[in-house]
Design a protein around this motif. Structure first.
Motif, short mmCIF file in Angstrom:
data_model
loop_
_atom_site.label_atom_id
_atom_site.label_comp_id
_atom_site.label_asym_id
_atom_site.label_seq_id
_atom_site.Cartn_x
_atom_site.Cartn_y
_atom_site.Cartn_z
N ARG A 110 0.83 -1.21 0.00
CA ARG A 110 0.00 0.00 0.00
C ARG A 110 0.86 1.27 0.00
N GLU A 111 1.95 1.24 0.76
CA GLU A 111 2.87 2.38 0.83
C GLU A 111 3.56 2.65 -0.51
N MET A 112 3.73 1.62 -1.31
CA MET A 112 4.42 1.76 -2.59
C MET A 112 3.55 2.32 -3.70
N PHE A 113 2.24 2.28 -3.53
CA PHE A 113 1.34 2.71 -4.60
C PHE A 113 1.62 4.12 -5.11
N PRO A 114 1.79 5.13 -4.24
CA PRO A 114 2.04 6.47 -4.77
C PRO A 114 3.30 6.53 -5.64
N LEU A 115 4.34 5.82 -5.24
CA LEU A 115 5.58 5.81 -6.03
C LEU A 115 5.34 5.20 -7.40
N ALA A 116 4.68 4.06 -7.45
CA ALA A 116 4.39 3.41 -8.74
C ALA A 116 3.45 4.27 -9.58
N SER A 117 2.46 4.84 -8.94
CA SER A 117 1.48 5.67 -9.66
C SER A 117 2.13 6.92 -10.23
N ASP A 118 2.93 7.60 -9.42
CA ASP A 118 3.59 8.83 -9.88
C ASP A 118 4.55 8.57 -11.05
N ALA A 119 5.09 7.35 -11.10
CA ALA A 119 6.02 6.99 -12.18
C ALA A 119 5.30 6.40 -13.39
N ASN A 120 3.98 6.32 -13.34
CA ASN A 120 3.19 5.66 -14.39
C ASN A 120 3.63 4.21 -14.60
N ASP A 121 3.95 3.55 -13.50
CA ASP A 121 4.39 2.16 -13.54
C ASP A 121 3.21 1.26 -13.20
N GLU A 122 2.36 1.07 -14.19
CA GLU A 122 1.16 0.27 -14.00
C GLU A 122 1.47 -1.19 -13.72
N VAL A 123 2.56 -1.68 -14.25
CA VAL A 123 2.91 -3.09 -14.03
C VAL A 123 3.22 -3.34 -12.56
N THR A 124 4.01 -2.46 -11.95
CA THR A 124 4.29 -2.61 -10.53
C THR A 124 3.01 -2.41 -9.71
N ALA A 125 2.20 -1.43 -10.09
CA ALA A 125 0.94 -1.20 -9.38
C ALA A 125 0.05 -2.45 -9.44
N ASP A 126 0.02 -3.11 -10.59
CA ASP A 126 -0.77 -4.33 -10.74
C ASP A 126 -0.21 -5.44 -9.85
N LEU A 127 1.11 -5.58 -9.83
CA LEU A 127 1.74 -6.58 -8.97
C LEU A 127 1.37 -6.32 -7.52
N LEU A 128 1.43 -5.06 -7.10
CA LEU A 128 1.09 -4.70 -5.73
C LEU A 128 -0.37 -5.02 -5.41
N THR A 129 -1.26 -4.73 -6.35
CA THR A 129 -2.68 -5.02 -6.16
C THR A 129 -2.90 -6.53 -5.99
N GLN A 130 -2.26 -7.31 -6.83
CA GLN A 130 -2.42 -8.77 -6.74
C GLN A 130 -1.89 -9.29 -5.42
N ARG A 131 -0.73 -8.79 -5.01
CA ARG A 131 -0.14 -9.25 -3.75
C ARG A 131 -1.04 -8.87 -2.57
N MET A 132 -1.57 -7.66 -2.57
CA MET A 132 -2.44 -7.25 -1.47
C MET A 132 -3.69 -8.12 -1.41
N GLN A 133 -4.26 -8.40 -2.56
CA GLN A 133 -5.47 -9.23 -2.59
C GLN A 133 -5.20 -10.60 -1.98
N ILE A 134 -4.11 -11.22 -2.35
CA ILE A 134 -3.77 -12.55 -1.84
C ILE A 134 -3.47 -12.49 -0.34
N HIS A 135 -2.68 -11.52 0.09
CA HIS A 135 -2.31 -11.44 1.50
C HIS A 135 -3.50 -11.06 2.37
N GLU A 136 -4.40 -10.21 1.87
CA GLU A 136 -5.60 -9.87 2.64
C GLU A 136 -6.48 -11.10 2.83
#
Length: 146
Positions: A110-136
């Motif tokens: 969750r903390e990494m989202f702004p960094l990935a978003s600001d860099a237009n790094d959708e691939v990392t944002a997607d990876l983060l979303t998938q990881r959060m969903q599984i861990h939640e």
């Protein structure tokens, strides 16, 4: 050969550094889950032994995804510490520690989202979303045991 994918070099370095932090936490959670799989005892042994096995297998695959993302954006995958476990806690404490580990990974993502978003790094944002969903989901299932 230089990387020219539309993400600035400075952003790629920052994202890779943060992903390496996520890799460390994920790998530590993998080791703890596998350790608990080996050492769980008591009336819930069979169900927890099987549950922990599924969890550590999924986490192991995640370490590869995270490390490969670090490499894809030009970083080096790093792991600096290997945690050790000297004792096997009671089953309830195992579950609590694993919930805490999953929630720590969720917070890092969750903390990494702004960094990935600001860099237009959708691939990392997607990876983060998938990881959060599984861990939640995993944390929820573990909490449901108590």
């Amino acid at each position: 050969m230089e990387i020219n994918t539309g993400i600035a070099e400075k952003s790629r370095r920052e994202i890779a550094d943060r992903l390496n932090g996520l890799l460390v936490e994920t790998f530590a959670l993998y080791l703890k889950t596998h350790y608990f799989h080996w050492n769980v005892t008591g009336p819930q042994f069979q169900s927890l032994h099987i549950m922990f096995e599924g969890q550590y297998n999924e986490i192991w695959l995640a370490t590869d995804l995270i490390a490969e993302r670090v490499r894809a954006i030009g970083g080096k995958a790093k792991y600096t510490e290997i945690p050790t476990f000297n004792e096997s806690p009671a089953t309830g404490e195992m579950i609590s520690q694993l919930v805490e580990g999953h929630e720590a990974v969720i917070r890092l993502c969750r903390e990494m989202f702004p960094l990935a978003s600001d860099a237009n790094d959708e691939v990392t944002a997607d990876l983060l979303t998938q990881r959060m969903q599984i861990h939640e989901k995993t944390a929820w299932m573990l909490r449901s045991l108590c």
